[in-house]
Design a protein around this motif. Structure first.
Motif, PDB file in Angstrom:
ATOM      1  N   GLY A 294       0.943  -1.152   0.164  1.00  0.00           N
ATOM      2  CA  GLY A 294       0.126  -0.203  -0.101  1.00  0.00           C
ATOM      3  C   GLY A 294       0.803   1.150  -0.102  1.00  0.00           C
ATOM      4  N   PRO A 295       0.256   2.360  -0.155  1.00  0.00           N
ATOM      5  CA  PRO A 295       1.007   3.621   0.000  1.00  0.00           C
ATOM      6  C   PRO A 295       1.842   3.855   1.112  1.00  0.00           C
ATOM      7  CG  PRO A 295      -1.166   4.287  -0.792  1.00  0.00           C
ATOM      8  CD  PRO A 295      -1.170   2.510  -0.244  1.00  0.00           C
ATOM      9  N   ALA A 296       2.941   4.368   1.094  1.00  0.00           N
ATOM     10  CA  ALA A 296       3.842   4.646   1.991  1.00  0.00           C
ATOM     11  C   ALA A 296       3.412   5.954   2.617  1.00  0.00           C
ATOM     12  CB  ALA A 296       5.466   4.749   1.879  1.00  0.00           C
ATOM     13  N   PRO A 297       3.580   5.982   3.930  1.00  0.00           N
ATOM     14  CA  PRO A 297       2.952   7.372   4.502  1.00  0.00           C
ATOM     15  C   PRO A 297       3.425   8.807   4.100  1.00  0.00           C
ATOM     16  CG  PRO A 297       3.703   5.956   6.383  1.00  0.00           C
ATOM     17  CD  PRO A 297       4.267   5.268   5.221  1.00  0.00           C
ATOM     18  N   TRP A 298       4.674   8.776   3.226  1.00  0.00           N
ATOM     19  CA  TRP A 298       5.296   9.728   2.586  1.00  0.00           C
ATOM     20  C   TRP A 298       5.082   9.681   1.052  1.00  0.00           C
ATOM     21  CZ3 TRP A 298       8.158   6.056   5.234  1.00  0.00           C
ATOM     22  CH2 TRP A 298       8.832   5.190   4.094  1.00  0.00           C
ATOM     23  N   ALA A 299       4.431   8.874   0.573  1.00  0.00           N
ATOM     24  CA  ALA A 299       4.178   8.429  -0.953  1.00  0.00           C
ATOM     25  C   ALA A 299       3.772   9.600  -1.426  1.00  0.00           C
ATOM     26  CB  ALA A 299       3.053   7.651  -1.100  1.00  0.00           C
ATOM     27  N   TYR A 300       4.378  10.022  -2.706  1.00  0.00           N
ATOM     28  CA  TYR A 300       3.762  11.206  -3.661  1.00  0.00           C
ATOM     29  C   TYR A 300       2.387  10.984  -4.089  1.00  0.00           C
ATOM     30  CZ  TYR A 300       3.518  14.246  -7.703  1.00  0.00           C
ATOM     31  OH  TYR A 300       2.990  14.916  -8.729  1.00  0.00           O
ATOM     32  N   GLY A 301       1.467  11.872  -4.033  1.00  0.00           N
ATOM     33  CA  GLY A 301       0.478  11.893  -4.755  1.00  0.00           C
ATOM     34  C   GLY A 301       0.010  13.240  -5.521  1.00  0.00           C
ATOM     35  N   TYR A 302      -0.868  13.150  -6.087  1.00  0.00           N
ATOM     36  CA  TYR A 302      -1.440  14.302  -6.730  1.00  0.00           C
ATOM     37  C   TYR A 302      -3.137  14.193  -7.104  1.00  0.00           C
ATOM     38  CZ  TYR A 302      -1.615  10.836 -10.849  1.00  0.00           C
ATOM     39  OH  TYR A 302      -1.846   9.698 -11.381  1.00  0.00           O
ATOM     40  N   ASN A 303      -3.550  15.417  -7.208  1.00  0.00           N
ATOM     41  CA  ASN A 303      -5.137  15.339  -7.053  1.00  0.00           C
ATOM     42  C   ASN A 303      -5.635  15.447  -8.356  1.00  0.00           C
ATOM     43  OD1 ASN A 303      -6.239  15.457  -4.446  1.00  0.00           O
ATOM     44  ND2 ASN A 303      -5.725  17.511  -4.183  1.00  0.00           N
ATOM     45  N   GLN A 304      -6.670  14.661  -8.650  1.00  0.00           N
ATOM     46  CA  GLN A 304      -7.240  14.639 -10.062  1.00  0.00           C
ATOM     47  C   GLN A 304      -8.813  14.441  -9.744  1.00  0.00           C
ATOM     48  OE1 GLN A 304      -5.908  11.645 -12.717  1.00  0.00           O
ATOM     49  NE2 GLN A 304      -4.473  13.005 -13.725  1.00  0.00           N
ATOM     50  N   ILE A 305      -9.576  14.975 -10.419  1.00  0.00           N
ATOM     51  CA  ILE A 305     -11.030  14.957 -10.691  1.00  0.00           C
ATOM     52  C   ILE A 305     -11.203  13.604 -11.005  1.00  0.00           C
ATOM     53  CG2 ILE A 305     -13.340  15.481 -11.582  1.00  0.00           C
ATOM     54  CD1 ILE A 305     -12.056  18.445 -11.781  1.00  0.00           C
ATOM     55  N   ARG A 306     -11.803  12.813 -10.101  1.00  0.00           N
ATOM     56  CA  ARG A 306     -12.338  11.228 -10.513  1.00  0.00           C
ATOM     57  C   ARG A 306     -13.644  10.986 -10.423  1.00  0.00           C
ATOM     58  NH1 ARG A 306      -8.326   7.607 -11.648  1.00  0.00           N
ATOM     59  NH2 ARG A 306      -6.246   8.781 -12.446  1.00  0.00           N
ATOM     60  N   LEU A 307     -14.338  11.618  -9.616  1.00  0.00           N
ATOM     61  CA  LEU A 307     -15.712  11.578  -9.482  1.00  0.00           C
ATOM     62  C   LEU A 307     -16.591  12.865  -9.763  1.00  0.00           C
ATOM     63  CD1 LEU A 307     -18.264   9.935  -8.201  1.00  0.00           C
ATOM     64  CD2 LEU A 307     -17.603  10.943  -5.902  1.00  0.00           C
ATOM     65  N   TYR A 308     -17.260  12.713 -10.795  1.00  0.00           N
ATOM     66  CA  TYR A 308     -17.962  13.760 -11.330  1.00  0.00           C
ATOM     67  C   TYR A 308     -19.380  13.618 -11.877  1.00  0.00           C
ATOM     68  CZ  TYR A 308     -15.962  12.136 -15.717  1.00  0.00           C
ATOM     69  OH  TYR A 308     -15.737  11.283 -16.759  1.00  0.00           O
ATOM     70  N   ASP A 309     -19.985  14.881 -12.346  1.00  0.00           N
ATOM     71  CA  ASP A 309     -21.369  14.736 -13.057  1.00  0.00           C
ATOM     72  C   ASP A 309     -21.078  14.961 -14.608  1.00  0.00           C
ATOM     73  OD1 ASP A 309     -23.869  15.004 -14.167  1.00  0.00           O
ATOM     74  OD2 ASP A 309     -24.636  15.897 -12.378  1.00  0.00           O
TER      75      ASP A 309
END
Length: 266
Positions: free
Chosen positions: A125-140
C-alpha cells in the motif's frame, strides 16, 4: 454485499490482465456498473474483466482524451468514477464515497478530486510519505467531461464550477518493473513531443542542460523519493530521464525539420 450507488465506474485498458482485477474488485462494493474499454489487448484483459463482472467494449486507440470520452458515453449513469487499470480505490475511499452519496447524489459539488498515491511493486500500500497528486475522478458528466486531448486525460469543469475534495487516497501501481518503466518512458515521451509539436512549442536550448538535474531534485526532494532509500535514487533518476527524453525528442524533430528546410533550399 452493499447496495450499489448510482455511479458508473469506467476503465480504459490494454494488456492489463495482471492488474485489472484489483481495480475492478476495489469498486465492486459501490459501483452500479463497471465499464471497461479495451483498445486491443493481446492478453487476457477482456476475459479477466468480464469474469469480475465488468461490461467490456472494444474501441481502437485514438488517444487518452478520446478513449475516455468514448467510455463516458458507454456509461448509463450521469455520475461517473474514473479508474485506471493500474489503480485501486482504497477501502477508506470507498467508505467516503458511500458516505457522500448516503442521501443521494451530492449537491455541494459536481466534481470531486481524489488524491492518487504511488504504490510500488514491492509495497502492499502507499507509504506514509508517498507522492500523490489530485485529479477529478468522481463527477457529473452533465456538467463537465474529459478533455479531447490525446495526451492530457483531464476532466474539464466549466468556469466557476465547485470542486470537492475526497480525503481518502487511491492506490496507484503504475510501475510493474524497471523494464516496464523504461518502455513506458519511451512511449510517453514520444507522445509528449508530438503534443509539443502540434501546439507549435519550441524548445529553449538551455533546458537540455538543466532539465535532468532539476527534475531529479524535484523527484528526490520535493516528491520525497529520498525516503525510499536506494529505491528512491532509482525512481528519481528514471523520472528525470523521462523529462529529459521529452525535450531530446523535441530537439531531434527541430534538427530534422531544419535539415529538410536546408535541403529544399539548396
Amino acid at each position: 454485499m452493499h447496495e450499489s450507488l448510482p455511479i458508473s465506474v469506467f476503465i480504459i485498458a490494454r494488456d492489463e490482465a495482471d492488474r485489472i482485477a484489483r481495480a475492478i474488485d476495489s469498486v465492486s462494493d459501490f459501483a452500479d456498473e463497471v465499464i471497461v474499454v479495451d483498445s486491443g489487448s493481446r492478453d487476457d484483459t477482456i476475459a479477466v474483466a468480464e469474469s469480475r463482472g465488468a461490461t467490456v467494449f472494444r474501441n481502437d486507440w485514438a488517444g487518452y482524451g478520446p478513449q475516455k470520452r468514448f467510455a463516458e458515453d458507454a456509461c448509463r449513469n450521469d455520475w461517473l468514477f474514473n479508474l485506471d487499470a493500474d489503480e485501486a480505490a482504497t477501502p477508506e475511499l470507498v467508505a467516503e464515497i458511500r458516505k457522500l452519496f448516503a442521501a443521494g447524489p451530492p449537491g455541494t459539488a459536481s466534481f470531486w478530486q481524489v488524491r492518487i498515491k504511488d504504490v510500488f511493486a514491492h509495497e502492499s500500500g502507499p507509504a506514509p510519505w508517498a507522492y500523490g497528486y489530485n485529479q477529478i475522478r468522481l463527477y457529473d458528466r452533465r456538467v463537465g467531461r474529459f478533455s479531447e486531448s490525446p495526451v492530457h486525460d483531464t476532466v474539464r469543469p466549466p468556469a466557476g464550477a465547485r470542486l470537492g475534495q475526497l480525503s481518502a487516497p487511491m492506490a496507484h501501481r503504475s510501475i510493474r518493473s524497471i523494464a516496464f518503466h523504461v518502455e513506458k518512458m519511451n512511449r510517453y515521451s514520444t507522445m509528449q513531443a508530438d503534443d509539443m509539436a502540434s501546439r507549435g512549442r519550441r524548445l529553449a536550448r538551455h533546458r537540455l542542460l538543466t532539465e535532468f538535474p532539476l527534475a531529479f531534485l524535484k523527484a528526490y526532494l520535493v516528491r520525497r523519493y529520498a525516503l525510499y532509500g536506494w529505491w528512491g535514487l532509482v525512481i528519481s533518476t528514471n523520472f528525470a530521464y523521462t523529462r529529459f527524453l521529452r525535450l531530446a525528442k523535441t530537439y531531434e524533430r527541430e534538427l530534422a525539420a531544419r535539415a529538410r528546410s536546408d535541403s529544399g533550399a539548396a
